[in-house]
Enzyme design. Structure first.
Site, PDB file in Angstrom:
ATOM      1  CE  LYS A 178      28.121  43.848   0.870  1.00  0.00           C
ATOM      2  NZ  LYS A 178      26.711  43.783   1.576  1.00  0.00           N
ATOM      3  CD  GLU A 192      28.943  56.765  13.107  1.00  0.00           C
ATOM      4  OE1 GLU A 192      29.749  55.640  12.892  1.00  0.00           O
ATOM      5  OE2 GLU A 192      28.456  57.223  12.449  1.00  0.00           O
ATOM      6  N   GLY A 218      29.786  53.243   4.812  1.00  0.00           N
ATOM      7  CA  GLY A 218      29.508  52.318   6.091  1.00  0.00           C
ATOM      8  C   GLY A 218      30.491  52.736   7.283  1.00  0.00           C
ATOM      9  CB  SER A 219      31.359  50.798  10.178  1.00  0.00           C
ATOM     10  OG  SER A 219      32.396  49.658   9.640  1.00  0.00           O
ATOM     11  CB  THR A 220      35.538  54.142  10.814  1.00  0.00           C
ATOM     12  OG1 THR A 220      34.754  55.454  10.688  1.00  0.00           O
ATOM     13  CG2 THR A 220      36.912  54.388  10.952  1.00  0.00           C
ATOM     14  CD  GLU A 221      35.253  46.801  13.016  1.00  0.00           C
ATOM     15  OE1 GLU A 221      34.098  47.273  13.393  1.00  0.00           O
ATOM     16  OE2 GLU A 221      35.387  45.623  13.271  1.00  0.00           O
ATOM     17  CB  CYS A 231      27.288  58.718   8.362  1.00  0.00           C
ATOM     18  SG  CYS A 231      26.603  59.275   6.835  1.00  0.00           S
ATOM     19  CD  GLU A 233      29.355  59.080   4.117  1.00  0.00           C
ATOM     20  OE1 GLU A 233      29.669  59.275   5.210  1.00  0.00           O
ATOM     21  OE2 GLU A 233      28.082  59.373   3.452  1.00  0.00           O
ATOM     22  N   GLY A 237      35.931  50.228   6.476  1.00  0.00           N
ATOM     23  CA  GLY A 237      36.548  51.127   5.625  1.00  0.00           C
ATOM     24  C   GLY A 237      37.939  51.199   5.651  1.00  0.00           C
TER      25      GLY A 237
END
Lengths: 476, 363
Positions: free
Chosen positions: A182, A387, A234-237, A290, A256, A239
């Site tokens: 995706k 970030e 993508g974003s830590t959130e 990133c 990642e 993830g």
């Protein structure tokens, strides 16, 4: 004055269709519920194409197609035959690289100079590299005959749309997995052109499936029970949410995520090259990286010299039309990202850091943010901790190597770091102590398919690239 | 000029008095990372200079050419023809500018001077030469190219002296060589540094020699006129210095000793001018001006043959040191075959078609 005349790359090399369906089982199909969204050019806000929005039924269809291809064709196929397909894809990417580069710049907003000279060469190199592994997996250090996992669900971000696709698809296919990918909702076009390349390469149906959509589509994909492996960038959130969703399942996961890398400049650094490295570290790809060197840690004794050089260099950056071959900084990818950058820079100014940008004229339409540095930043500022994912650099100072390490590590992230010094022993001493997946010495943002990449702490887990990158797709 | 800059200048002028101070200073300069410098030079090489920008760049590059012949086979006839071409590079197009200078061996200076003077507007006392039409800094720093008498049709007359290209001759011979060239009419002297002494770490010797040659640039009556008659270009022969750290040190050494220009190469060793070497030298002149207030010119020489190459250098000047150096007084190309390619591209831009090589003079 020596003014460069406009030198735009022609957009006629790429043919954008008015609308795109989902790529499932080797063909483009309409989504079951007929939903769609628009992909726009962030430099002009012009609509580029109408994109199908995949729902859970579409995801299910794609996963089943991938399963069938895995069981009947791709899994049993000898490695050397899989390699042939990957080499073929790599060569087609090289042949069509100009087309892909223009499309990437149109959809993403990154300067053509970068999509042409960085993204596309790396994309092709990644496919070539993993094509080479396909028939040599027994020698990769994971046992004599390592087996694939099955169906890989891959969710990728908008900052390097085609490059992230390559990082995900090339190792998955080389090891014998099939994929459902995706792409990000703001940058789906190069992935859809890649689907056409798969057709051109006669890749067996169902080996690569591309389901476009936003967060809900991604959620449906990672939560699908037929998926054996999830790879997310993508974003830590997000993830974190994925990690929670797959907890207790048999799905193998690599993440990642974000970063807040320190770029550390010592007093004996080669100043001119360090300044280039700082600029490349934070302004490459509008800072949508990133592993961007978003915190500059500069030794206090040379801070003034380095900042003076940095400001002079920043005044030379050319911001504008991504398709102009002389553009250094393109458009911010989306209105949402621009709002996020503004929110954090406003917070930086409100918290007392000094904001500076070179004089530069920004286009009226589209999403733009001038290259910016903040001086007088401390570890307590939000702009030193969160970030920003934009062309914004926070400058901090340090006195000793130990203090540099302490400050560099004082972040929940740990993706990358940079060291600038002429002293080799100090580079090794620092690299041992920095908790970051990648440490660059006297360079920054250097990528190669043979080199593993990945993070510590909240920057994620698992490695992509190199021999290490095979492990995530093997049952070991 | 601020007080700080003035004091900084006097500080640096003391450096040449002591070998130890000179060494400490040169070795205290920031290092150059080879990979980074080469990467930056390559990046600048990808700039796309088209249409109006290209036309502007080509005319500027023509004005910056030091049209050179440095062969054992040079004859008066050959040099006269070269000087004529320097004045009128494209006889078919009067709008084509003349080149920056002619560069010949000392024995050939009289023949070049003869041709250039015949069209010259006279001695500088008769009024400002054509070179003065270009922007002059008003801060008191002397324009390098305009320091000497022109009166040569606006085209400067440069001569390589000091036992060019090896520089392996006793100092007295080098000084005599220089004075002879100046007396014969050269208003620019391209000297070579003593690479042997530089590589052996005898920086003081290299420094003293540059100072002595600079003095000899005043010709036989050096000192009496108060300013030198010829301005001095110092050839570092970067191909023999091998590292960028050495290039940066040699650049500073030449500037500290009073060089008006720093030049990459003689063109007589396998590695001549390269973009990264020129980048390091441009950074040096930029930093030197920031430290002392004095502006020094840069001349890459050898191996620059095409318009495309020349434009890469101009882009590098523009983005490294800025428009102050985008002038024949501050940047030159040492080249022989470059001029015809520039003329060919110039004609192509004007007419839309390439003319064959026979349409450009071969002098």
């Amino acid at each position: 004055m020596f003014e460069y005349a406009p030198a735009p790359e022609s957009r006629s090399v790429v043919d954008i269709k008015p609308s795109y369906g989902l790529f499932v089982d080797g063909t483009f199909v309409d989504p079951t519920d007929g939903g769609s969204f628009k992909s726009i050019n962030p430099a002009s806000e012009e609509v580029l194409a109408e994109i199908a929005e995949g729902g859970s039924q579409d995801v299910d269809r794609a996963v089943r197609a991938a399963r069938k291809a895995y069981e009947q064709v791709w899994g049993p196929m000898p490695g050397r035959d899989r390699a042939k397909y990957l080499y073929r894809i790599a060569r087609i990417i090289q042949e069509r690289s100009r087309e892909l580069a223009v499309l990437e710049s149109l959809d993403n907003g990154k300067p053509i100079k970068e999509s042409r000279d960085v993204d596309l060469p790396l994309v092709a190199a990644h496919f070539f590299y993993y094509a080479g592994w396909a028939d040599k997996l027994g020698y990769a250090g994971f046992g004599p005959d390592p087996k694939p996992l099955g169906v890989a669900a891959q969710v990728i971000p908008w900052n390097f749309p085609l490059l992230m696709l390559a990082w995900k698809i090339a190792p998955a296919l080389a090891t014998g997995n099939t994929v459902v990918l995706k792409p990000a909702e703001t940058t789906p076009l190069t992935a859809l052109l890649f689907a056409e390349i798969c057709q051109q390469a006669d890749l067996p149906a169902g080996v690569v499936n591309i389901v476009t959509g936003a967060g809900e589509t991604g959620r449906a994909l990672v939560e699908h029970p037929g998926v054996d492996k999830i790879a997310f960038t993508g974003s830590t959130e997000v993830g974190r949410a994925i990690a929670r969703a797959v907890a207790g399942s048999r799905k193998k996961l690599t993440l990642e995520l974000g970063g807040k890398a320190a770029n550390i400049v010592f007093d004996d650094a080669p100043v001119d090259q360090a300044v280039e490295g700082i600029v490349n570290g934070i302004f490459f790809n509008q800072g949508h990286v990133c592993c961007a060197g978003s915190r500059l840690l500069v030794q206090e004794s040379v801070a003034e010299t380095v900042l003076e050089s940095l400001k002079r260099r920043m005044a030379r950056l050319r911001v504008g039309d991504p398709l102009d071959k002389n553009t250094d900084i393109g458009a911010i990818n989306s209105a949402a990202q621009l709002a996020r950058i503004r929110e954090l820079t406003d917070a930086g100014a409100a918290e007392g850091a000094q904001q500076w940008s070179p004089p530069c004229e920004l286009p009226e339409r589209g999403f733009w943010f001038a290259p910016t540095i903040f001086t007088g930043v401390t570890q307590a500022h939000r702009i030193a901790r969160e970030e920003i994912f934009g062309p914004v650099l926070s400058v901090l100072t340090f006195r000793t190597p130990a203090e540099a390490v302490e400050k560099a590590n004082n972040t929940p992230y740990g993706l990358s770091a940079g060291i600038w010094t002429e002293k080799g022993s100090r580079i090794l001493w620092m690299a041992d102590r920095l908790r970051a997946g990648v440490v660059w010495a006297n360079t920054f943002n250097k990528f190669d398919p043979t080199s593993p990449f990945g993070g510590y702490k909240e920057s994620g887990y698992g490695r992509e690239g190199g021999r290490h990158g095979l492990e995530a797709y093997l049952n070991v | 000029m601020t007080a700080t800059a003035t004091s900084a200048r006097s500080d640096l002028s003391e450096l040449g008095r002591s070998e130890t101070a000179l060494r400490a200073f040169l070795h205290g300069l920031p290092g150059v990372d080879q990979v980074g410098a080469e990467q930056r030079a390559a990046q600048l090489g990808t700039r796309s200079i088209k249409t109006t920008a290209k036309a502007q760049a080509i005319d500027l590059a023509i004005r910056m050419v030091d049209l050179t012949t440095l062969e054992g086979a040079d004859t008066p006839g050959k040099v006269r023809a070269l000087a004529a071409k320097a004045l009128r590079p494209d006889p078919a197009d009067p709008s084509c500018p003349h080149v920056g200078a002619v560069c010949v061996y000392p024995s050939m200076v009289p023949y070049a001077a003869e041709v250039l003077r015949a069209t010259g507007p006279g001695r500088p006392s008769d009024g400002p030469g054509p070179g003065s039409a270009t922007g002059r800094p008003s801060d008191g720093s002397e324009p390098a190219g305009g320091a000497a008498p022109t009166g040569l049709g606006g085209v400067h007359l440069a001569s390589v002296a000091t036992a060019f290209p090896s520089g392996q001759a006793p100092l007295e011979v080098k000084l005599a060589d220089t004075r002879a060239a100046v007396e014969a009419g050269a208003d620019e002297i391209d000297m070579v540094i003593n690479r042997g002494a530089f590589l052996a770490g005898r920086y003081g010797e290299v420094y003293d020699e540059i100072v002595a040659i600079k003095d000899a640039c005043g010709g036989a009556d050096a000192g009496r006129q108060g300013r030198p008659r010829a301005h001095l270009k110092v050839i570092l022969e970067t191909g023999e210095l091998a590292t960028y750290d050495n290039v940066r040190r040699a650049s500073w050494l030449a500037m500290l000793a009073g060089g008006d220009f720093i030049k990459t190469s003689t063109g007589k060793v396998p590695v001549a001018a390269t973009l990264p070497v020129t980048l390091v030298m441009l950074e040096a002149v930029r930093d030197f001006r920031a430290a002392t207030g004095r502006q020094v010119g840069v001349k890459p020489a050898g191996g620059i043959r095409t318009t495309k190459d020349a434009i890469k250098y101009l882009v590098m000047v523009n983005e490294t040191v800025g428009p102050d150096w985008l002038d024949p007084d501050w940047f030159r190309f040492g080249a022989s075959s470059l001029l015809n390619d520039l003329l060919m591209q110039r004609t192509k831009l004007k007419t839309g078609v390439y003319a064959g090589p026979d349409y450009f003079t071969l002098d």
